[in-house]
Write a protein that holds these residues in place. Sequence first.
Motif, mmCIF file in Angstrom:
data_model
loop_
_atom_site.group_PDB
_atom_site.id
_atom_site.type_symbol
_atom_site.label_atom_id
_atom_site.label_comp_id
_atom_site.label_asym_id
_atom_site.label_seq_id
_atom_site.Cartn_x
_atom_site.Cartn_y
_atom_site.Cartn_z
ATOM 1 N N GLU A 135 -13.562 19.596 -14.670
ATOM 2 C CA GLU A 135 -14.123 18.551 -15.520
ATOM 3 C C GLU A 135 -15.395 19.035 -16.201
ATOM 4 O O GLU A 135 -15.623 18.781 -17.393
ATOM 5 C CB GLU A 135 -14.434 17.289 -14.708
ATOM 6 C CG GLU A 135 -13.211 16.538 -14.217
ATOM 7 C CD GLU A 135 -12.760 16.982 -12.854
ATOM 8 O OE1 GLU A 135 -12.008 16.256 -12.206
ATOM 9 O OE2 GLU A 135 -13.180 18.079 -12.401
ATOM 10 N N SER A 138 -14.555 21.615 -18.862
ATOM 11 C CA SER A 138 -13.906 21.015 -20.026
ATOM 12 C C SER A 138 -14.830 20.088 -20.799
ATOM 13 O O SER A 138 -14.424 19.526 -21.816
ATOM 14 C CB SER A 138 -12.666 20.227 -19.580
ATOM 15 O OG SER A 138 -11.761 21.051 -18.875
ATOM 16 N N LEU A 140 -15.944 17.212 -19.730
ATOM 17 C CA LEU A 140 -15.691 15.814 -19.402
ATOM 18 C C LEU A 140 -16.759 15.236 -18.479
ATOM 19 O O LEU A 140 -16.922 14.016 -18.401
ATOM 20 C CB LEU A 140 -14.310 15.662 -18.760
ATOM 21 C CG LEU A 140 -13.124 16.053 -19.644
ATOM 22 C CD1 LEU A 140 -11.820 15.976 -18.862
ATOM 23 C CD2 LEU A 140 -13.060 15.157 -20.869
ATOM 24 N N LEU A 228 -9.827 7.787 -21.050
ATOM 25 C CA LEU A 228 -10.839 8.766 -20.659
ATOM 26 C C LEU A 228 -10.633 9.203 -19.211
ATOM 27 O O LEU A 228 -10.819 10.379 -18.872
ATOM 28 C CB LEU A 228 -12.240 8.176 -20.842
ATOM 29 C CG LEU A 228 -12.660 7.883 -22.288
ATOM 30 C CD1 LEU A 228 -14.057 7.257 -22.315
ATOM 31 C CD2 LEU A 228 -12.639 9.160 -23.126
ATOM 32 N N LYS A 231 -7.694 11.578 -19.069
ATOM 33 C CA LYS A 231 -7.996 12.935 -19.518
ATOM 34 C C LYS A 231 -8.403 13.818 -18.345
ATOM 35 O O LYS A 231 -8.029 14.995 -18.280
ATOM 36 C CB LYS A 231 -9.110 12.908 -20.566
ATOM 37 C CG LYS A 231 -8.679 12.412 -21.933
ATOM 38 C CD LYS A 231 -9.851 12.406 -22.896
ATOM 39 C CE LYS A 231 -9.448 11.865 -24.252
ATOM 40 N NZ LYS A 231 -10.603 11.806 -25.188
ATOM 41 N N GLU A 232 -9.171 13.266 -17.420
ATOM 42 C CA GLU A 232 -9.535 14.042 -16.234
ATOM 43 C C GLU A 232 -8.307 14.320 -15.379
ATOM 44 O O GLU A 232 -8.117 15.435 -14.872
ATOM 45 C CB GLU A 232 -10.597 13.296 -15.430
ATOM 46 C CG GLU A 232 -11.953 13.211 -16.122
ATOM 47 C CD GLU A 232 -13.054 12.753 -15.188
ATOM 48 O OE1 GLU A 232 -12.766 12.502 -14.001
ATOM 49 O OE2 GLU A 232 -14.212 12.654 -15.637
ATOM 50 N N LEU A 234 -5.333 14.672 -16.345
ATOM 51 C CA LEU A 234 -4.462 15.643 -17.012
ATOM 52 C C LEU A 234 -4.758 17.074 -16.574
ATOM 53 O O LEU A 234 -3.907 17.951 -16.708
ATOM 54 C CB LEU A 234 -4.617 15.531 -18.527
ATOM 55 C CG LEU A 234 -3.803 14.430 -19.216
ATOM 56 C CD1 LEU A 234 -4.238 14.259 -20.659
ATOM 57 C CD2 LEU A 234 -2.315 14.725 -19.139
ATOM 58 N N LEU A 246 1.327 12.769 -19.572
ATOM 59 C CA LEU A 246 0.481 11.624 -19.900
ATOM 60 C C LEU A 246 0.828 10.422 -19.025
ATOM 61 O O LEU A 246 -0.069 9.700 -18.567
ATOM 62 C CB LEU A 246 0.645 11.270 -21.379
ATOM 63 C CG LEU A 246 -0.198 10.089 -21.877
ATOM 64 C CD1 LEU A 246 -1.680 10.336 -21.647
ATOM 65 C CD2 LEU A 246 0.071 9.817 -23.351
ATOM 66 N N PRO A 659 -3.087 11.412 -27.918
ATOM 67 C CA PRO A 659 -4.446 11.972 -27.841
ATOM 68 C C PRO A 659 -4.498 13.402 -28.360
ATOM 69 O O PRO A 659 -3.623 14.217 -28.062
ATOM 70 C CB PRO A 659 -4.755 11.918 -26.343
ATOM 71 C CG PRO A 659 -3.864 10.863 -25.810
ATOM 72 C CD PRO A 659 -2.618 10.911 -26.629
ATOM 73 N N GLU A 661 -6.274 15.784 -27.485
ATOM 74 C CA GLU A 661 -6.361 16.783 -26.419
ATOM 75 C C GLU A 661 -4.968 17.246 -25.988
ATOM 76 O O GLU A 661 -4.741 18.415 -25.714
ATOM 77 C CB GLU A 661 -7.128 16.220 -25.212
ATOM 78 C CG GLU A 661 -8.606 16.026 -25.447
ATOM 79 C CD GLU A 661 -8.927 14.788 -26.272
ATOM 80 O OE1 GLU A 661 -7.998 14.018 -26.583
ATOM 81 O OE2 GLU A 661 -10.106 14.596 -26.605
#
Length: 729
Positions: A135, A138, A140, A228, A231-232, A234, A246, A659, A661
């Motif tokens: 994280e 990246s 995040l 959000l 995303k972590e 992922l 996803l 997204p 990303e």
Amino acid sequence: MPFYGMQLTYFQAYLKYALRQVKYTAMVCNKMATNKCKFRKFLTPLLLTCAFIFSSPLSLKSACAASNLNQLNKQQTDEYGVTTKKAQLTAFANILGELKNHYGMIKYKYETFGTTYKNLESKYTRLIRTATSLEEDSGLRPKVARRVLSSDEFQQLMIGFSDEFRDGHTNILRNTSHYYTLGIKAAALQGHLYITGLMPNIITPGTTSTKLQVGDEIIEINDTQIMLLAKENLLYTQRATAESRLERALESTINVDNRFYRTKIAGEEVKIKFRRTQVDGPTIEFTGIFNWIDFPDIKEQIKIAKELSKSYSFGDRGTESYFSVGLDNLSLAEGSIIDLGKLFNSEVSDKEQITRLKAYMIRYENKNIGVIRIPDYSPPGSIKEMFAEVLWLEKMILRLESTTDVLIIDQAHNGGGYVDYVSRLSQLFANHADGMKGVTLDVRLSDYLMLENTDGSGNSKTESNLAKLYIDKKVLEKLKEKVTNGDRWSGPLPYMGSGAIVSEGSFGLITSQNVKPYTKPVLILNDSRSGSGGDFFPSIMQANKRAKVFGTKSMGLGGPVYRSVPSITQAEMNMRCTMGFCLRSDGLPVENVGAIPDFEREVRPEDLKNNFKNLSADALKVAVDMANGKNAIDIKNHLKSRIDSEFPLLKNSPKYVMPKELILKDLILFASRTRYSALIRLNELLLLKKFQNIQDLTLINQVMQDLEQLGDDIILTGFDITCADILTQ
């Protein structure tokens, strides 16, 4: 105050902790003055003591939660002992060595994603040496100053390392069975997270100002947007296709498998924000308070949930499916559905009865539609149960051949199972004179393949580990020969079927043998929650033009697993990896692609609210069109017109935008413009066009340039569309 009792528990726990800290803080004040290196050790309890004296109850709870987390991390550090950089680097080297020796997808992953061991080794060695989480790396989360990763953080890093391969069959996991839930069943649909059910019989799900309903959307957790948080997730999802990745990342924000994702604190309070879209009313938003519940055994949690659940919830695996639930809500005329499975079981002995599978016939629009429900290809028990199910299916197919006009095979949410099950099931539909083609398999050869299994006393039970792969004897001998010669790769050899011709590039041969096959049209119901065998069976049937696929793209788990390690040395983690790469007879890989539907029909939030009756009706109407001999284009247009009429609000609603990303990771990272890469790019381009995503024109232009280089000679199976067709749309 609904959670007063919970707050009192936190208060009592923290009071005991704080008083203990006060006692020894006074004793060490002199040491703090004389020994600076110990200052930090005593500063934290001192500050917590101050927080106890001056804080509100909410602050107390937060401080106590932080204390619990620190204790949890310390407990995990003590338990696993991977607490130094040297130990972590050694553990990582062991994991990497295991993959180098046994992983059978690396050539394909390089061609498709540009993945190399060298690049991954450099990246993760750097993260270990700098004590950096994924994280943080990246962007995040902000970088945390630490000397070394905790054991739990290191394990999380290795889980992320496994995710780099985009391979749902290759997993590096914690040795735990803990599962954390908020008491809500949820499913990701079209990039959003929706409630599919509650678990009131297991726990009290929480309190909300408005009663929760199936179809309500979860939009925030603790004031953070759900995407959000996804995303972590992922970074650690370990799935193959962009869609399945996803889905898993979103759903794991509220139901957490601790083998993959970060540990939660049991009892910790969580605020969730919901949105309800109403057809005949305004859209409303409301919040609720929930608590994390820790199930020490995920299998037990799933078992309890199934036993206590009063009705099917989308996402549940088992004999029931959303198609069968939709049928029950269609209000068909009495006598329209005949339970053939129940009738057959009443005619045979108890040993021959199979209740896990379902078979029935539906009279619909003047056609007899057969339906077989196969929840997975891994029946409980031994291999004998697998053979018993195949025999049951063989006899059922014989009846359906003489009584139906078309057959629906419902394999929604099918997680796969025995390779031999898929091969034998395919035989029941091999009505071509020359049979059907299976796949090729390129195996990563190693000494492990030649190791003999024993019964514990040293007595050999099988020839070697190769025997576990259900490989044809002729192919088996070829593999042994290659291992003896020191070859590291087998080359593409026949798989899933007999090896009548054992030469590189030849496919397994699937024939009906002594079985009378089904000869009528076949429609397979599939979705993004089906994988492995759930990828291979529809892929083989589709590649041989023996069936059409209805639903959505499956997971894309494109190779068999044979290598599992219960505990990696010094890492205290377990892992497994894919042994080889499989290619369909039409030249399309299964890995990262899945079985692509001929007739696409997504499950939508509206389907959750109407108990899937529109979806089931759509499948039945497609089956009727096939029985009437309509061509694929007419059937697609017919299906599209029905979907447009079923969901009129979608015409004016915002389009889902994948997204950025995800797009960047699953498209830009393609390192070379190979056939495999181009086919996957073509599929993802269709996805972008479908959602009308114009946020990144540069990206789309790059994909289109790649396709232009290929011309119009590559056809993407399932879409009946060429690269040139896409470029001119």
